[in-house]
Motif scaffolding. Structure first.
Motif, short mmCIF file in Angstrom:
data_model
loop_
_atom_site.label_atom_id
_atom_site.label_comp_id
_atom_site.label_asym_id
_atom_site.label_seq_id
_atom_site.Cartn_x
_atom_site.Cartn_y
_atom_site.Cartn_z
N ASN A 32 0.82 -1.22 0.00
CA ASN A 32 0.00 0.00 0.00
C ASN A 32 0.85 1.26 0.00
O ASN A 32 1.43 1.61 1.02
CB ASN A 32 -0.91 -0.03 1.24
N PRO A 33 0.91 2.00 -1.13
CA PRO A 33 1.72 3.21 -1.17
C PRO A 33 1.30 4.28 -0.15
O PRO A 33 2.12 5.06 0.30
CB PRO A 33 1.51 3.75 -2.58
N GLU A 34 0.03 4.31 0.22
CA GLU A 34 -0.46 5.31 1.16
C GLU A 34 -0.14 4.97 2.61
O GLU A 34 -0.17 5.82 3.48
CB GLU A 34 -1.97 5.49 1.00
N PHE A 35 0.12 3.71 2.89
CA PHE A 35 0.42 3.23 4.24
C PHE A 35 1.49 2.15 4.11
O PHE A 35 1.22 0.97 4.31
CB PHE A 35 -0.87 2.69 4.87
N PRO A 36 2.71 2.54 3.69
CA PRO A 36 3.74 1.56 3.30
C PRO A 36 4.36 0.80 4.46
O PRO A 36 5.17 1.33 5.20
CB PRO A 36 4.77 2.42 2.58
N HIS A 37 3.95 -0.43 4.59
CA HIS A 37 4.52 -1.32 5.60
C HIS A 37 5.06 -2.57 4.91
O HIS A 37 4.66 -2.91 3.80
CB HIS A 37 3.45 -1.74 6.61
N GLU A 65 6.77 -3.82 10.14
CA GLU A 65 7.15 -2.43 10.36
C GLU A 65 6.94 -1.59 9.10
O GLU A 65 6.68 -2.11 8.02
CB GLU A 65 8.60 -2.37 10.80
N ILE A 66 7.12 -0.28 9.23
CA ILE A 66 7.02 0.63 8.10
C ILE A 66 8.09 0.25 7.07
O ILE A 66 9.22 -0.07 7.43
CB ILE A 66 7.17 2.10 8.55
N LEU A 67 7.70 0.29 5.81
CA LEU A 67 8.61 -0.01 4.71
C LEU A 67 9.78 0.97 4.74
O LEU A 67 9.57 2.17 4.94
CB LEU A 67 7.83 0.14 3.40
N PRO A 68 11.01 0.49 4.57
CA PRO A 68 12.14 1.41 4.54
C PRO A 68 11.95 2.48 3.46
O PRO A 68 11.50 2.17 2.35
CB PRO A 68 13.33 0.51 4.21
N PRO A 69 12.28 3.74 3.76
CA PRO A 69 12.07 4.82 2.80
C PRO A 69 12.70 4.55 1.43
O PRO A 69 12.10 4.85 0.40
CB PRO A 69 12.71 6.03 3.48
N ALA A 70 13.89 3.97 1.41
CA ALA A 70 14.56 3.71 0.13
C ALA A 70 13.75 2.76 -0.74
O ALA A 70 13.74 2.87 -1.97
CB ALA A 70 15.96 3.15 0.36
N ARG A 88 10.36 9.73 10.09
CA ARG A 88 10.43 10.51 11.32
C ARG A 88 9.21 10.24 12.19
O ARG A 88 9.32 10.09 13.40
CB ARG A 88 10.56 12.00 11.01
N LEU A 89 8.04 10.14 11.57
CA LEU A 89 6.82 9.86 12.32
C LEU A 89 6.91 8.49 12.98
O LEU A 89 6.59 8.33 14.15
CB LEU A 89 5.60 9.92 11.39
N ARG A 93 6.85 7.51 17.00
CA ARG A 93 5.87 6.58 17.57
C ARG A 93 6.54 5.46 18.31
O ARG A 93 6.10 5.03 19.35
CB ARG A 93 4.98 6.02 16.46
N SER A 94 7.65 4.92 17.76
CA SER A 94 8.32 3.80 18.41
C SER A 94 9.07 4.25 19.67
O SER A 94 9.32 3.46 20.55
CB SER A 94 9.27 3.10 17.44
#
Length: 98
Positions: A32-37, A65-70, A88-89, A93-94
């Motif tokens: 999901n590009p809008e909620f990348p995990h 976890e959240i998908l790495p930004p790269a 950053r968000l 949170r963590s």
């Protein structure tokens, strides 16, 4: 130029794409590009389509976890500024309450 319509990849195409990968490397789904995990691959289920042909489904086992930004950037889901903000968000949170 018009974007190419998506088509269902065949099992053979997926095998070909993965054949150059390390067989022991972890495999995840990015959905999901809008909620990348990171999503863990689950069961593989086969069924028949309306014409009697076999179709194959790869289920999701769970969300990680959240998908790495790269990775989100490589998938062209987000420009660098958006994925950096998501990272950053996630870090805040963590870390828990301040």
């Amino acid at each position: 130029m018009q974007p190419q319509p998506h088509h269902a990849a065949t099992v053979g195409e997926i095998i070909d794409r993965l054949s150059s990968c390390d067989r022991n490397a972890p495999f995840f789904l990015a959905i999901n590009p809008e909620f990348p995990h990171v999503h863990f691959a689950g069961e593989i289920v086969t069924a028949r389509d309306g014409q009697g042909g076999q179709v194959v489904f790869l289920g999701e086992a769970e969300q990680g976890e959240i998908l790495p930004p790269a990775i989100a950037q490589a998938l062209t889901w987000h420009p660098p500024t958006v994925t950096a903000s998501l990272s950053r968000l996630a870090s805040r949170r963590s870390a828990g309450p301040a």
